[in-house]
Structures are given as structure tokens and as C-alpha cells.
Design an enzyme around this catalytic site. Structure first.
Site, PDB file in Angstrom:
ATOM      1  N   CYS A 180       0.829  -1.211   0.000  1.00  0.00           N
ATOM      2  CA  CYS A 180       0.000   0.000   0.000  1.00  0.00           C
ATOM      3  C   CYS A 180       0.862   1.259   0.000  1.00  0.00           C
ATOM      4  O   CYS A 180       1.628   1.503   0.940  1.00  0.00           O
ATOM      5  CB  CYS A 180      -0.933  -0.025   1.211  1.00  0.00           C
ATOM      6  SG  CYS A 180      -1.714   1.552   1.578  1.00  0.00           S
TER       7      CYS A 180
ATOM      8  N   CYS B  61       0.230   3.575   2.941  1.00  0.00           N
ATOM      9  CA  CYS B  61       0.836   3.038   4.169  1.00  0.00           C
ATOM     10  C   CYS B  61       2.327   3.354   4.209  1.00  0.00           C
ATOM     11  O   CYS B  61       2.876   3.706   5.263  1.00  0.00           O
ATOM     12  CB  CYS B  61       0.625   1.527   4.249  1.00  0.00           C
ATOM     13  SG  CYS B  61      -1.099   1.007   4.204  1.00  0.00           S
TER      14      CYS B  61
ATOM     15  N   CYS C 294      -5.751   8.770 -13.916  1.00  0.00           N
ATOM     16  CA  CYS C 294      -6.455   7.728 -13.154  1.00  0.00           C
ATOM     17  C   CYS C 294      -5.901   6.336 -13.451  1.00  0.00           C
ATOM     18  O   CYS C 294      -5.943   5.858 -14.591  1.00  0.00           O
ATOM     19  CB  CYS C 294      -7.942   7.790 -13.480  1.00  0.00           C
ATOM     20  SG  CYS C 294      -8.891   6.400 -12.837  1.00  0.00           S
TER      21      CYS C 294
ATOM     22  N   CYS D 238      -8.532   3.852 -14.726  1.00  0.00           N
ATOM     23  CA  CYS D 238      -8.863   4.101 -16.136  1.00  0.00           C
ATOM     24  C   CYS D 238      -7.833   3.454 -17.055  1.00  0.00           C
ATOM     25  O   CYS D 238      -8.178   2.851 -18.084  1.00  0.00           O
ATOM     26  CB  CYS D 238      -8.934   5.597 -16.407  1.00  0.00           C
ATOM     27  SG  CYS D 238     -10.140   6.496 -15.406  1.00  0.00           S
TER      28      CYS D 238
END
Length: 525
Positions: A71, A74, A418, A421
Site C-alpha cells: 500500500c 501506508c 487515473c 482508467c
């Protein structure tokens, strides 16, 4: 299978014959350490399902971060989290910080309803069943302050004039609750708000001499600030009492400067101000003539306190993304734009005259009274917009294509940045190629960061909408798996999927939140 099972059975028999904690010999790396040895990394407890209970027993105040090694949010939080632990340790705080690798400890992730990373939960007095969700900042001092206000007083008790004045003089934003009875329910409401308003310092008093000193005759919450008016009073309703939401909105509104310059330090607070209308003055602050306009801008601002937030954008600074959002070039400065954050509608002065206190005031009144039409961004229609399998739509040709009564039009609304996307792009291209010989089907895409529509606003990316042929301007939002097979089934069934189809996949928010914001900074599982 039996060869793999035998060692497990032997291990279970051995463990049954030895009391826990009295086993002899070295432990293998896969075994949990004894309870008294909870490992630490950079001052952070590293917990597992075997050691969480011990940590809760040993630490009456425990903040636990559920993270995933992959992550990105994170990874960005990790150094700040460690710094916060060091700050609290240096203060001999009772709070301990800990972390849990969610994917490696699925039982704990499930127990605490973790669906995205990072998720932080605060445990008090060993209570495992009702942890408090962490809602504070993602930087070290903010984390530490959020915790301080939960294990200590969230407001300082003020006994005399000297203490009150010292508190007011020592901070830019100070909130003092003047209550005649400190056991009143309104005081509990005040202290609850103080826990989370980390950018303000709170005081509390019931002393009559302090009421007199500050000219008060009844319960009042007063915001003292070192700018603009210097003070703002919020009288407590004698019949209804103190409403948490009303007080919160009051403090957010009046803690903002009448005029705020947009930059990386102020952007998060600007978007969190809960004032939906933002008036932006675009100026080049390297030019004296532009700087002089700030005086008139500031003079107009007090008339719209709480209704319109006045923001200055320096086109000579790193604000290209703001200019792009409004479809402006730096050369357009000085100019005004007003945006409503709820509707995302943008407004520009009709006459384009000079920027003065009078013109600013008139423009704001006109927009608030519905006398100015919003403008919509649009790129120019590309000459080859319909030459590829995936057709290119912009604001100027969207209505004509999407609501063509002879066509079934499936549109992807995307953002160039994005990730979701980009991941679905191959499937969208394949879909367009598959249906390019169907005269009544159009597969298209529209860059929603550069084109706006009157029909609806796009709030996340990718957003997929289907416009079936026929009258009525019908719109169906696609909320299922983004792959060729499911897309095809959706089209072949006239914009309907069987009920057993998978649920929608995640979408990126629009616009992207600031990097230091506490909102939108998690990764879904």
C-alpha cells in the site's frame, strides 16, 4: 497429502504435552514469540493475532495501524507514524503505537472490519470490541496531538485572567468556553469537539470574573484569533443548548482568514471549510498592479462571511492545476471565478470589467441570486473524433452523440492520471473493436477533467454510462466488473446485467484530494 499432515499432527501432540511458555529449545521462524516478547520496529509494536490481547492488557491507550506492505499510502504514513511514537515516548505518554500487517493477519482484519489500508483504530482500557476510528491527520505532530486530546484534557481549565490571557496570547487560534456550570451537558459537547479540532487550542472556565473581563453575561463559546476581526462569539442557545454541528461550522467558518491564499499548506483547510461557494481571484503577485487588487478583494470579503470563501491564486506560483480546472491561462489574470463545490458549477463575470470592491460584491450577489449562468469547459472537437473504434467525445459534441435517438452509446468518463482508467483501457478498446461493425452501437470516451456537461457531473473515475437508443434521454450507469465479457453481456442485454454479476469496482475520486488531506487517502482491498 499424508506426508504434509504428519508433521502437523506431531507438532500438535508435542504442544499438548508442554505448557505454553515452557517449551525447550530454539523456536522456528514461523512460530509466534512468547507473550512477553512483542517485537518492535522503529518504536512501533508489531502485532499478530497471538499478541494483540497482550498488547491491550499492557497498554491502556493503544493506536493500531492496519497496513498492507504493497500500500503506497501506508508507506507514506510509516515515517510519520514512527515519529509520532517517538514524540509520545519522549513525553512519557501512556499511549503506545502498534501496527498489524492486514494481509498476513486476515483474522484480525476481519475481526475489526478492515476493508481498506491504512485503517487506524484506537483502543482504550483494553476494550477490544469498541475501538474508536482514527480520524486525525497523517503527519507526526497531528497524530500525537489527536492522541493527547484523548488521554488528557482536551481543554485547559482557566481559573483567572492571567491564565486566560496567556492562553490567548500564545496561539493564533484559541477557543474558550465560558460556562456558568461546568457539569452542564453543553460542556460535554464542547469537550467532544475539542478532541478533534486539532488546529485550535481550547480553554474552559466558569469564573464570573472572566465572564466580566470579556464582556459576557451568559454561556458563550468565543474564538480568539490573531487576524481579521480578532474575535468571534457563539452564544449558547438557552433553550436548545449547544449543538455540536452548529458550533463546528461556526469555528471552521470563523477560523478561516477572510482572504486565503491557495497553496500546498492551505489547500486542505480550504476544501474542509464547509463553505460551498469559493470566489477565486487569479493574480500575478510579481506585479505591483495585481497586488493592489488584493485590498479591494479583502474589503468585499466580510459581507459574504460564511457564504463565500475568498481565495487568492497566484498564477506565477505552482498553481497550473488550478488554472487548468477553470480552463484559464496565466495571461488571463487578473480575473475572477466562482465555483460551487457541491454542484461543481463555475461562474465568470459577464462584463469582464476591472476588479474592484464594487464589481466583486456585485458578482457575488448575482451568482448567489441565480442571475449568472454557469460556464462549461470543453476541448475542441478533434477532426478525427470518430475515426477510431473508440470515439472521442468532448463537451461540444457530447449531447449530439450521446443522446442520438438512433444509437446505443456506451461512454467511459476518465481522467488522464487515473490508474483504474489505464487498467481498463485495453478492455475498452477491445469492446470498441468488437462492436465497430454494429451501426447502432457507439463506444466512446470523454476526458472529464477537461470537459464538463450540463446533463450531470462526474464525481469519480472511471465512470461508465450507457445511453440507450430512443426518446427520453435515458441514462444507465454501469456498476459491474470492467472486463470485455461483462461489458459485452451488458450491451447485448440492452443495458441490463443478471443480478448475480459482480459488484462495482473502485473508482478514483474527483478531484483528487490534496496529498496531506485525511480524506481519500486509503487503498481499498
Amino acid at each position: 497429502m499424508s506426508c504434509q499432515l504428519l508433521p502437523v499432527l506431531l507438532l500438535l501432540l508435542l504442544r499438548a504435552s508442554c505448557p505454553w511458555g515452557h517449551e525447550q529449545g530454539p523456536r522456528s521462524p514461523s512460530e509466534e514469540p512468547p507473550e512477553e516478547e512483542i517485537p518492535k520496529e522503529d518504536g512501533i509494536l508489531v502485532l499478530s493475532r497471538h499478541t494483540l490481547g497482550l498488547a491491550l492488557r499492557e497498554h491502556p491507550a493503544l493506536l493500531v495501524e492496519f497496513y498492507a506492505p504493497w500500500c503506497g499510502h501506508c508507506q507514506a504514513l510509516a515515517p510519520e507514524y514512527s515519529k509520532a511514537a517517538a514524540v509520545l515516548a519522549a513525553e512519557s505518554s501512556v499511549v503506545m503505537l502498534a501496527k498489524v500487517d492486514g494481509p498476513a493477519q486476515p483474522e484480525l482484519a476481519e475481526e475489526f472490519g478492515v476493508t481498506e489500508y491504512p485503517t487506524l483504530k484506537f483502543f482504550r482500557d483494553g476494550n477490544r470490541t469498541h475501538p474508536e476510528e482514527y480520524t486525525g491527520p497523517r503527519e507526526a505532530e497531528g497524530i500525537a496531538e489527536w492522541l493527547r486530546r484523548r488521554v488528557g484534557p482536551s481543554a485547559m481549565r482557566l481559573e483567572d485572567e492571567a491564565a486566560a490571557q496567556a492562553l490567548i496570547d500564545g496561539r493564533d487560534l484559541v477557543v474558550i468556553g465560558f460556562f456558568q456550570d461546568l457539569h452542564d451537558e453543553d460542556v460535554a459537547t464542547f469537550l467532544a469537539l475539542a478532541q478533534d479540532a486539532l488546529d485550535m487550542t481550547f480553554g474552559l472556565t466558569d469564573r464570573p470574573q472572566l465572564f466580566q473581563q470579556f464582556g459576557l453575561t451568559k454561556d458563550t463559546v468565543v474564538l480568539f484569533k490573531k487576524f481579521d476581526e480578532g474575535r468571534a462569539d457563539f452564544p449558547v442557545d438557552e433553550e436548545l443548548g449547544l449543538d455540536l454541528g452548529d458550533l463546528s461550522r461556526f469555528l471552521v467558518t470563523h477560523s478561516m482568514r477572510l482572504v486565503t491564499e491557495f497553496n500546498s499548506q492551505t489547500s486542505a483547510k480550504i476544501f474542509a471549510a464547509r463553505i460551498l461557494n469559493h470566489l477565486l481571484l487569479f493574480v500575478n503577485q510579481t506585479l505591483a498592479a495585481h497586488r493592489e487588487l488584493l485590498v479591494g478583494f479583502g474589503e468585499a470579503a466580510p459581507h459574504f462571511r460564511g457564504q463565500v470563501l475568498f481565495v487568492v491564486v497566484d498564477v506565477a506560483a505552482d498553481n497550473e492545476h488550478v488554472l487548468q480546472y477553470f480552463g484559464l491561462k496565466a495571461e488571463a489574470a487578473p480575473t475572477l471565478r466562482l465555483v460551487n463545490l457541491e454542484t461543481t458549477k463555475k461562474y465568470a463575470p459577464v462584463d469582464g470589467g476591472p476588479v474592484t470592491t464594487a464589481s466583486i460584491t456585485a458578482f457575488c450577489h448575482a451568482v448567489l441570486n441565480g442571475q449568472v449562468k454557469p460556464y462549461l469547459l470543453s476541448q475542441e472537437v478533434p477532426p478525427d473524433w470518430d475515426q477510431r473504434p473508440v470515439k472521442t467525445l468532448v463537451g461540444k459534441n457530447f449531447e449530439q452523440v450521446a443522446f442520438d435517438e438512433t444509437k446505443n452509446v456506451f461512454v467511459k468518463f476518465y481522467a488522464p492520471w487515473c490508474t483504474h482508467c489505464k487498467e481498463m483501457a485495453p478492455a475498452w478498446e477491445a469492446l470498441a473493436e468488437k462492436y465497430q461493425d454494429h451501426e447502432d452501437v457507439i463506444i466512446a470516451e470523454l476526458d472529464a477533467t477537461a470537459n464538463e456537461l450540463d446533463a450531470f457531473a462526474v464525481h469519480g473515475f472511471p465512470t461508465l454510462k450507457y445511453f440507450p437508443a430512443g426518446p427520453g434521454r435515458k441514462v444507465i450507469e454501469y456498476k459491474s466488473t470492467r472486463d470485455l465479457g461483462t461489458f459485452s453481456k451488458f450491451l447485448d442485454n440492452g443495458g441490463v446485467l443478471p443480478t448475480e454479476e459482480p459488484l462495482e469496482e473502485p473508482a478514483a475520486p474527483f478531484p483528487e484530494p490534496p496529498a496531506n488531506s485525511t480524506m481519500g487517502s486509503k487503498e481499498e482491498l
